[in-house]
Design a protein around this motif. Structure first.
Motif, mmCIF file in Angstrom:
data_model
loop_
_atom_site.group_PDB
_atom_site.id
_atom_site.type_symbol
_atom_site.label_atom_id
_atom_site.label_comp_id
_atom_site.label_asym_id
_atom_site.label_seq_id
_atom_site.Cartn_x
_atom_site.Cartn_y
_atom_site.Cartn_z
ATOM 1 N N UNK A 277 -58.235 9.595 -42.514
ATOM 2 C CA UNK A 277 -57.189 9.514 -43.552
ATOM 3 C C UNK A 277 -56.144 10.625 -43.503
ATOM 4 N N UNK A 278 -56.360 11.606 -42.637
ATOM 5 C CA UNK A 278 -55.366 12.652 -42.445
ATOM 6 C C UNK A 278 -54.905 13.291 -43.742
ATOM 7 N N UNK A 279 -53.601 13.367 -43.890
ATOM 8 C CA UNK A 279 -53.014 14.078 -45.028
ATOM 9 C C UNK A 279 -53.252 13.420 -46.384
ATOM 10 N N UNK A 280 -53.838 12.234 -46.366
ATOM 11 C CA UNK A 280 -54.121 11.602 -47.654
ATOM 12 C C UNK A 280 -55.403 12.148 -48.273
ATOM 13 N N UNK A 292 -56.731 27.921 -52.851
ATOM 14 C CA UNK A 292 -56.848 26.659 -52.119
ATOM 15 C C UNK A 292 -57.287 25.520 -53.050
ATOM 16 N N UNK A 293 -58.210 25.843 -53.945
ATOM 17 C CA UNK A 293 -58.672 24.822 -54.891
ATOM 18 C C UNK A 293 -57.527 24.361 -55.781
ATOM 19 N N UNK A 294 -56.773 25.347 -56.225
ATOM 20 C CA UNK A 294 -55.618 25.056 -57.072
ATOM 21 C C UNK A 294 -54.667 24.113 -56.345
ATOM 22 N N UNK A 295 -54.443 24.438 -55.091
ATOM 23 C CA UNK A 295 -53.519 23.667 -54.289
ATOM 24 C C UNK A 295 -53.993 22.225 -54.097
ATOM 25 N N UNK A 296 -55.275 22.084 -53.812
ATOM 26 C CA UNK A 296 -55.845 20.746 -53.631
ATOM 27 C C UNK A 296 -55.723 19.946 -54.932
ATOM 28 N N UNK A 299 -52.285 18.653 -55.383
ATOM 29 C CA UNK A 299 -51.982 17.523 -54.487
ATOM 30 C C UNK A 299 -52.549 16.230 -55.058
ATOM 31 N N UNK A 300 -53.708 16.325 -55.695
ATOM 32 C CA UNK A 300 -54.303 15.123 -56.298
ATOM 33 C C UNK A 300 -53.475 14.704 -57.513
ATOM 34 N N UNK A 303 -50.389 12.947 -56.778
ATOM 35 C CA UNK A 303 -50.558 11.668 -56.106
ATOM 36 C C UNK A 303 -50.387 11.738 -54.602
ATOM 37 N N UNK A 304 -50.329 12.970 -54.034
ATOM 38 C CA UNK A 304 -50.200 13.082 -52.581
ATOM 39 C C UNK A 304 -51.518 12.775 -51.887
ATOM 40 N N UNK A 305 -52.605 13.177 -52.520
ATOM 41 C CA UNK A 305 -53.918 12.917 -51.934
ATOM 42 C C UNK A 305 -54.499 11.671 -52.580
#
Ligand code: ADP
Ligand code: ZN
Ligand code: ZN
Length: 744
Positions: A277-280, A292-296, A299-300, A303-305
């Motif tokens: 799924x790569x970048x999804x 990093x957690x904040x960033x993830x 992204x969710x 709606x990017x992930x």
């Protein structure tokens, strides 16, 4: 003034009402006054205007609004409310647990940025690349790409420039001619710092996989809550079923949540999902930094992930709508959080699916007794993958009866059978793995004159001898002593280490096989992650003949040349005072057994035990999940334990033992009176000192609520908590553990 329902991040029951000049969206963080301080709160809802209320009971105003946009979707609020009620935990604390560290407080969290790197992406399928009109260096770069990309159309630029110094310039040329693109992407590494593996998508599914996938895709399309149990032996292709179901879900523009029990497994699953799924993909686990957690999380939210893979806390992933929830290794006790909000990630995953009206898939090679029972009752739909992919057979398992081995022999923990098998494997240049349940050298120190056992000063547990560090260590609080102690009871100097630990097994293996290359993997030997990776790499590259290890080696490792697995002593978990002891021992043995013969060579497992007739051991020999299930179901239905009854463990702890005991007894008396008065179908077991009755200088007593009707147990709990102040005072802590996994 608009009124708002706000959950504050503090141990106060329920939510509070605050006013603000404008309407605030649910999911926004605010600062509100509580007592004399300002504290973070989360907007749950806007309440109907009520001027009168404002005047009558002086409602306080929100001091500050921290966000322009919600930090979690409103769809999650009913889920939070449900959890707060079920686990008897303040809702604000539930939300604080759910949010990544950067968001749970006042900081904006933007301090740490996720790392990115440049990747090369092929613009056309590999075979369609024109070979003509390329510079030599470009030709060479493309060839290197083909050789090293492992079938993936994407590869980090850094890897190519490492292989060939001219690649950097060549890639620019290739990008200009439109053959490739260069793009930035977040760097995903496993928690050990290694780049994740890419895995191929098999062209065809097996018949059983196909059946499982089509049941799941139909359920995804139906968009209704349904629980599936995927029972498949290790290597039967469960992960591929997850991936296909997730692909279908994404094609329907719905999101997927995947839970794994722990970090090491999270990174493997992450690798597989990333290559599909790569970048999804987003990941959420404890191996990430706060930033990093904040960033993830962001992204969710944005709606990017579309897919999240993570450990327990990923169950809170801020998807507004889910199409599928997957829980791998659903039987694992690691899904239970054992402090703060004591929730079970697996159970909450099922609940989230219910709130989201989507299917949930529970997968395991050794499903829990509870899940098999629900499948039998028709509550779960059972999907089965009975065979290993590629037709590998399950390893042959032998039981060795330790009672028949010579007593008094110093190395009693190596039966002749195990020794012979190790020797044979060494001679054939094959690798062996020895599993020991406990780290350290000797499990306890015994006085040979009076029989006393050396115990920790702060905990009522025996101290473990660690030879390497030359210390006696308490595994609960870390208290240490020098090993040359005299007996605390009689003053004798004749104190010896007894019982088995991985360090001792390693020492014996070295003594017995001086020519073998031996290593040990446990949290003592390899606390350092880098040492761990390099050790695992050594095993993979066959630089190690015999690997001794604890639980750490049982899970997820895949070494094709390991053909022999020895379980040094299978019984240690069997006698624990826990109704799940047998189930857990079987699962662990099945897991260790699964480490043997993962390559082309057949595997062999030797399990040493003092109880070869125990149903757990005979079942482990026969790879027979069912046998354990039937025994356990019979026992538990007789005793009213889960899945027939429910449990809530009430634990009282404090520094003064008589206060703790008194609180536990008062609570028990109160509950018994309420039960009697209302003729309720509920039992109270205890109170009694917890099996670990003193930990870190705190005495522990417990009281078990048992019954078939959960709503009654919860109501009783509420009655008790209402009197908590009176019963416990300021010095005794009461923790409520709903559906306890660990009753020690
Ligand atoms: P499990 O999750 O049940 O332990 P995996 O999904 O990891 O099993 O599958 C074991 C191996 O079989 C993996 O290497 C996987 O790539 C491969 N595999 C899975 N399904 C297929 C298939 N249909 N055809 C060929 N190989 C497959
Ligand atoms: Zn003594
Ligand atoms: Zn201790």
């Amino acid at each position: 003034m608009k009124l708002h329902e706000i959950a504050v991040a503090a141990p106060v029951p329920g939510s509070l009402t605050y006013s603000f000049p404008a309407a605030l969206q649910p999911g926004i963080r605010v600062l509100v006054p509580l007592g004399s301080r300002l504290i973070v709160g989360y907007v749950l809802a806007q309440l109907p205007d009520n001027e009168q209320l404002l005047v009558e009971i002086e409602i306080k105003a929100v001091a500050d609004c921290l966000d322009a946009y919600p930090v979690f979707p409103a769809q999650l609020i009913p889920f939070f409310r449900w959890m707060a009620e079920y686990y008897h935990h303040p809702i604000g604390e539930v939300i604080r647990t759910a949010l990544p560290a950067g968001l749970s407080g006042t900081s904006s969290g933007a301090a740490a940025k996720a790392k990115t790197e440049t990747v090369v992406r092929l613009c056309a399928p590999l075979s369609d690349q024109p070979a003509a009109a390329l510079k030599k260096s470009e030709q060479k770069t493309l060839e290197l790409f083909y050789q090293h990309c492992g079938g993936s159309p994407v590869m980090p630029r850094r890897e190519l420039t490492k292989l060939y110094s001219g690649a950097g310039k060549a890639l620019k040329g290739l990008a200009e001619s439109g053959l490739i693109t260069l793009e930035g992407r977040h760097v995903y590494r496993d928690p050990f710092g290694e780049l994740l593996p890419y895995s191929d998508r098999p062209a065809e599914l097996t018949t059983e996989q196909t059946a499982a996938v089509s049941a799941l895709t139909a359920a995804i399309d139906a968009g209704a809550f349904q629980t599936f149990l995927l029972h498949g032996v290790t290597g039967s292709g469960k992960t591929e079923v997850y991936l296909r179901a997730a692909e279908h879900c994404l094609a329907q523009k719905k999101n997927v949540l995947v839970l794994v029990p722990e970090l090491a497994l999270a990174s493997q699953m992450e690798g597989q999902f990333y290559s599909r799924f790569g970048e999804r993909l987003a990941v959420l686990h404890s191996g990430l930094s706060d930033g990093e957690r904040f960033d993830q999380w962001q992204r969710i939210l944005r709606g990017e992930a579309k897919v999240v893979v993570g450990a327990r806390s990923a169950v809170f992933a801020p998807f507004p709508d889910l199409g599928l929830v997957i829980v791998d290794e659903e039987h694992e006790a690691a899904y239970k959080q054992d402090d703060g909000l004591r929730y079970n990630g697996r159970d909450m995953a099922v609940l989230r699916a219910r709130f989201a009206s989507c299917p949930v898939l529970l997968g395991s090679a050794t499903p829990s007794v509870g899940s098999l029972y629900h499948a039998e009752q028709g509550k779960y739909r059972l999907l089965i993958l009975p065979k290993r992919i590629g037709g590998q057979v399950m390893p042959n398992v032998e039981l060795v009866d330790l009672r028949k081995e010579k007593r008094g022999r110093k190395d009693w923990f190596f039966s002749d059978r195990l020794l012979a098998a190790l020797k044979e494997n060494l001679a054939a240049n094959l690798q062996s793995l020895l599993f020991v349940n406990r780290r350290g050298y000797a499990a306890f120190m015994l006085c040979r004159d009076c029989g006393a056992v050396a115990r920790c000063r702060n905990c009522r547990v025996s101290l473990t001898l660690h030879r390497g560090r030359n210390q006696l260590i308490c595994h609960y609080c870390g208290y240490t002593l020098r090993p040359d102690i005299i007996c605390p009871d009689c003053g004798s100097g004749d104190v010896v280490g007894l019982g088995l630990g991985s360090e001792r097994v390693e020492a014996e293996v070295r003594r017995l096989f001086p020519e073998a290359r031996v290593a040990r993997l446990d949290s003592d030997a390899t606390a350092d992650r880098r040492a761990q990776i390099s050790l695992l790499r050594q095993v993979r590259e066959q630089e190690i003949d015999i690997l001794v290890g604890t639980q750490m080696v049982a899970k997820g490792l895949h070494f094709p040349k390991v053909t022999l697995v020895g379980v040094v002593w299978a019984d240690s978990g069997l006698s624990l005072p826990d109704y799940k002891a047998a189930e857990r021992t079987f699962q662990l043995l099945a897991q260790v057994t699964g480490r043997a013969g993962r390559g082309e060579l057949a595997g062999k497992v030797i399990i040493q035990t003092h109880q070869p007739g125990h149903y757990v051991l005979t079942a482990a020999r026969a790879h027979d999940c069912r046998a354990v299930y039937e025994q356990e179901i019979a026992l538990r239905s007789m005793l009213g334990y889960p899945p027939f009854g429910r449990l809530i463990n009430l634990r009282f702890s404090g520094e003064n033992e008589s206060q703790v005991e008194a609180a536990a007894k008062t609570a028990a008396a109160l509950l018994r009176a309420v039960i009697l008065q209302n003729s309720l179908p509920a039992d109270i077991l205890g109170p009694a000192p917890a099996p670990l009755s003193l930990i870190k200088n705190r005495f522990r007593w417990q009281l078990l609520l048992k019954g078939t009707r959960p709503e009654i147990l919860h109501w009783l709990c509420d009655q008790l908590l209402r009197e908590k102040g009176k019963i416990c005072g300021k010095k005794v802590r009461l923790t409520v553990d709903v559906d306890p996994e660990n009753m020690m």
